[in-house]
Design an enzyme around this catalytic site. Structure first.
Site, PDB file in Angstrom:
ATOM      1  N   SER A  97       0.849  -1.189   0.000  1.00 33.79           N
ATOM      2  CA  SER A  97       0.000   0.000   0.000  1.00 33.79           C
ATOM      3  C   SER A  97       0.887   1.242   0.000  1.00 33.79           C
ATOM      4  CB  SER A  97      -0.921  -0.008   1.214  1.00 33.79           C
ATOM      5  OG  SER A  97      -1.844  -1.058   1.099  1.00 33.79           O
ATOM      6  N   HIS A 113       0.648   3.472  -2.540  1.00 34.72           N
ATOM      7  CA  HIS A 113       0.764   3.922  -3.930  1.00 34.72           C
ATOM      8  C   HIS A 113      -0.592   4.377  -4.487  1.00 34.72           C
ATOM      9  CE1 HIS A 113       4.697   2.200  -3.669  1.00 34.72           C
ATOM     10  NE2 HIS A 113       4.231   0.973  -3.557  1.00 34.72           N
ATOM     11  N   LYS A 140       4.255  -6.043 -10.324  1.00 39.96           N
ATOM     12  CA  LYS A 140       5.370  -5.105 -10.505  1.00 39.96           C
ATOM     13  C   LYS A 140       6.651  -5.834 -10.126  1.00 39.96           C
ATOM     14  CE  LYS A 140       3.857  -1.533  -7.966  1.00 39.96           C
ATOM     15  NZ  LYS A 140       2.724  -2.214  -7.319  1.00 39.96           N
ATOM     16  N   HIS A 176       9.265   3.185  -3.569  1.00 35.58           N
ATOM     17  CA  HIS A 176       9.274   2.835  -2.143  1.00 35.58           C
ATOM     18  C   HIS A 176      10.403   3.573  -1.449  1.00 35.58           C
ATOM     19  CE1 HIS A 176       7.880  -0.640  -4.490  1.00 35.58           C
ATOM     20  NE2 HIS A 176       6.929  -0.672  -3.600  1.00 35.58           N
TER      21      HIS A 176
END
Ligand code: ADP
Ligand code: ADP
Ligand code: MG
Ligand code: MG
Ligand code: MG
Ligand code: MG
Lengths: 331, 207, 331, 207
Positions: free
Chosen positions: C55, C57, C105, C219
């Site tokens: 989470s 994003h 991803k 990130h």
């Protein structure tokens, strides 16, 4: 000041160019102005809707230009109302013979500049009506002063008045429904961090590391309470209570909800706020017809939010539901 | 007195210089009780005024005032743009065609300006706006005898007095009582406006 | 840490609740999971599309669940890949008998967890295919290492594979078109400020007041160059050059452009970047078919951006144009 | 040696305690070359492990290992979740039904674990991952004679050696050469894993 910009004096013009370059099918720039209008403006036989204000509130208002919402948006310098000549250009560019409605957020500057533009346009024989949005309950309403500020609730005015205009309604009808939205919409916001006007180069105010400001305006105008940072649930309760106290929806009424981010607040946090909004409204048996979560009326890179409620009757609901196709609002 | 095109240009140059110097200060004042752009707005507008009027030869003060008003109207924005714009447009109307102004002409011009500002902005004396500088200063100007140093200190005192007022108009009004304790930015820029005017008038009177 | 949250440990679950409460007509939560699926899942006779990841994003990936895009999105803890059991729940919830495509991803954690989930689902007899998005050209591709990271280009995979799935295409066809997008999409990003994982309580890294980082991951993984802050035009040139060098579009090719904000960057700045992107592409005679500007793949409240180019042929163009109706992407 | 259910639970408690204490440190290590969540991931997972296994009576180590693996798999996420989950699931398979383990059982179990980790993650020795601790430690465990202090220092040395390596797998691989000069977070958590195991084994051997 950490910004992805070139020249602080050129941010508005470069933004507008970048905007129309990104969305050439939907919008165009009126040459040598800071006015965005629909690509197919003026639309004959349709009331034209023009809004605008200082820049720095993107996607307001250029992002709401398109089918079912605005015909034109005038961009001032950052946080500074646009000048009368620019508003006048917008009015001329969108007038399709049925008159033009100006949707003004209630700030002295906006009101004065839009009024002067209206006078210029009327002198040209264009029919102009004006509505002033004052949804922000943070600042008390008083007949002796300027009244309340206009913030995120303005987007509902764009949506609903825009939908009615699309049906071919008259200027008087569109003005009336805009005023109906204004009477039924209330908002309140808060901020965690300040923001920086590019040309000023440093933040307009500061908020302590452990502080937040309830009632902060979208230009960084001081709010009503500076205090220690609270939880999302507590913040929501404070904002929603003020909105509800003022709006006074009854149990059987339905509302639309907008949880608006001011610029730097992650969607994650806005949805956390919405959980509490939803719980609190359920407790009061208020029926949420639809919820909008995202960035609609921002303050540059300010962290914070506003919560808006709009009371809906069947007519407003139908217009809220109507098709819209703008850069920032589609349905 | 002989206050003509040249003097008006000089006044605008001096005023602009002062506004450029005080840009950050005015902006700070506006940050405290407004949105922090008054210095930027005034500096942007008068810079443009000085540029625009420098490249045109004016025959009379009226047409010069009119141009100044139009530039301010189209370059300043915010609340101050229409108000300062109105100041010059109303004044221009009053001194139409005049090549040189006497003190009584200035008085008539700024009386019209003040009326215009009050009509547009609906502010009264004591509402913590530029009107709080304008009203006493224009009243003094209407008198028989004008001493320019007194004029300046009158503007200054009334500007300073805005600190203790509660704002009733403009963005600061949203603050209610919390606007007390801060100077009104527009009152400060109005003080500069009159102080720089007075300096030029004094020079002319002495000459 | 300045955040509108209640409990740092609960941000994901509260966000998901707030999300489905906001959009009940479009999405639902699979009970006792962190899986968002379409309100009408599973859709019989349609390949199901599942994506997800850590989470933080948002709107990725829950915001892209809906008609014409994803069927399900799995949310891990902030910046942490979701666990296999959660991905497995998503697969089961969206399988309409035609199999499920996982859009992953390229991060070791995501790949491992999605792979294990795929094994669990296959053991149940569900047909599963996987594609791995690796659009980030900031980090060199090398067969000896993990390869490139997946960032904002993933949204184009959702859009185009989702559009094909909607036509009733087979799992193999949907997988193939997803891979085609992956082969034709490249991105690169940069950051001006760090972000804070709520449970960590302080920023994951720091960037000097006058610094920016080119190639920063979503990130907060270190990028390729830390340097003095540059103008919007310079930043754009650097990012776009790397993207173009890798993608190598020819003069007659058309592309879709995405200017993605990482969380705290105002739309104003993204549009200023787009002006330069548009100028540079025009110089190279590359035809911009469509431009998307906004927040698609964020990093909490990080300030910064990424630029994505997707090369389009007629088939991809048609699928990009197809109707989509999700919370964060509508057309 | 008598390494049974009780010893496994003790190991998990001690390991969890250490991970909670080192949560911030592991997270800092991961911030330098990854995304800064390794401490959070490990602390979340093993906290849950300790809770879950404390409320169940296990007859054999195999079923206990299996539960640990499942908890890690469903609570950790990231790269470390499937890898540490695999560690316990593969080990569980190897010691199925056993109530007590000898050193050779541990060796067999962790040999299977290591194979599992390498198969999933495709990392080899020298790629700057947890494998760099696991491979030498498991090799030593397979030997005839195991001294638990030597075991700990071996784990420690190999953990420390990851500092000079360039990452080829995991998130740190994106950094290339710039990953050199930092410890691998997963190697450090693996060191804790083995060090706490060894302490329990040493106690059991001495008893
Ligand atoms: N209604 C009004 N009447 C007279 N002066 C006003 C009024 N509203 C605002 N002002 C003046 O304008 C000043 C603010 O100007 P500025 O900051 O440039 O515009 P804005 O408030 O739109 O940002 C105030 O300090 C005040 O002196
Ligand atoms: N392919 C791999 N093989 C073995 N270990 C790996 C691999 N990829 C990552 N790791 C280990 O996982 C650790 C990172 O775990 P963690 O931070 O929890 O997950 P993530 O990288 O998904 O955030 C690394 O330090 C490394 O030891
Ligand atoms: Mg202003
Ligand atoms: Mg101001
Ligand atoms: Mg992670
Ligand atoms: Mg990590």
């Amino acid at each position: 000041m950490k910004k992805l910009i070139n020249n602080p004096e050129e941010v508005v013009s470069e933004m507008l160019e970048g905007f129309v370059l990104a969305h050439p099918k939907q919008v165009k720039l009126v040459p040598n102005t800071s006015v965005i209008v629909r690509a197919d403006s003026p639309i004959q036989g349709k009331v034209g809707l023009v809004s605008g204000g200082g820049s720095g509130h993107e996607p307001s208002h250029g992002g709401f230009v398109g089918t079912g919402m605005l015909d034109g948006a005038v961009a001032g310098e950052v946080f500074t109302s646009p000048t009368p000549d620019q508003v006048y250009e917008a009015i001329k560019a969108v007038d399709g013979g049925k008159g033009v409605l100006l949707i003004i957020k209630n700030y002295t500057g906006d009101v004065l500049n839009f009024e002067m533009a209206a006078e210029l346009a009327e002198a040209d024989g264009i029919k102009v009506a004006k509505v002033v949005v004052n949804d922000d309950v943070a600042v008390e309403n008083s007949t002796y002063t300027t009244g309340r500020r206009g913030i995120a609730g303005t987007v509902f005015v764009h949506k609903i008045a825009g939908a009615l205009a699309e049906t071919g309604a008259s200027l008087e009808e569109v003005e009336a429904v805009a005023n109906k939205v204004i009477q039924n919409v209330r908002s309140m916001g808060m901020a965690l961090t300040p923001c920086t006007i590019p040309a000023a180069g440093k933040p307009g105010f500061s908020i302590g590391d452990n502080e937040m400001e309830i009632g902060m305006g979208i230009h960084g105008e001081p709010g009503i309470e500076r205090g220690e940072i609270k939880t999302a649930d507590e913040v929501t309760s404070v904002l929603l209570k003020k909105v509800l106290d003022d709006l006074q929806p009854t149990q059987d009424e339905k509302v639309a909800v907008m949880i608006n981010g001011l610029g730097a607040t992650p969607l994650m946090e806005l949805y956390i706020l919405n959980k509490k909004v939803s719980d609190l409204l359920k407790e009061r048996n208020i029926d949420v017809y639809e919820t909008f979560v995202g960035e609609y009326m921002t303050s540059l890179e300010m962290a914070g939010c506003s919560i808006t409620l709009l009371k809906l009757d069947n007519h407003l609901t139908e217009l809220l539901d109507a098709k819209a196709n703008t850069v920032a609002f589609k349905r | 007195m002989n206050f003509g095109v040249e003097q008006t240009k000089k006044w605008m140059q001096e005023l602009n210089q002062r506004l450029q110097l005080q840009k950050a200060y005015l902006t700070e004042l506006d940050q405290a009780i407004g949105d922090g752009d008054h210095g930027l707005n005034m500096a942007r507008g008068f810079q443009e005024v000085v540029y625009k009027i420098s490249i045109i030869d004016y025959k009379d003060v009226g047409s010069l005032f009119k141009d100044i008003g139009m530039v301010l109207l189209s370059k300043v924005g915010g609340a101050s743009g229409p108000l300062y714009g109105t100041v010059f447009l109303k004044a221009a109307n009053e001194v139409k065609g005049k090549e040189s102004l006497e003190t009584k002409d200035l008085a008539a011009a700024f009386t019209a300006s003040l009326e215009g500002v009050k009509m547009r902005g609906k502010a009264n004396l004591g509402d913590k706006t530029m009107v709080d500088v304008w009203e006493p200063v224009v009243a003094y100007l209407q008198g028989d005898q004008v001493d320019w140093d007194t004029f300046i200190s009158l503007a200054k005192t009334n500007m300073e007095n805005t600190e203790q007022l509660e704002a009733k108009k403009g963005r600061a009004a949203y603050l209610g009582k919390r606007s007390i304790g801060h100077l009104d930015p527009g009152a400060v820029s109005s003080f500069y406006f009159f102080a720089e005017l007075a300096k030029v008038c004094k020079e002319v009177s002495q000459a």
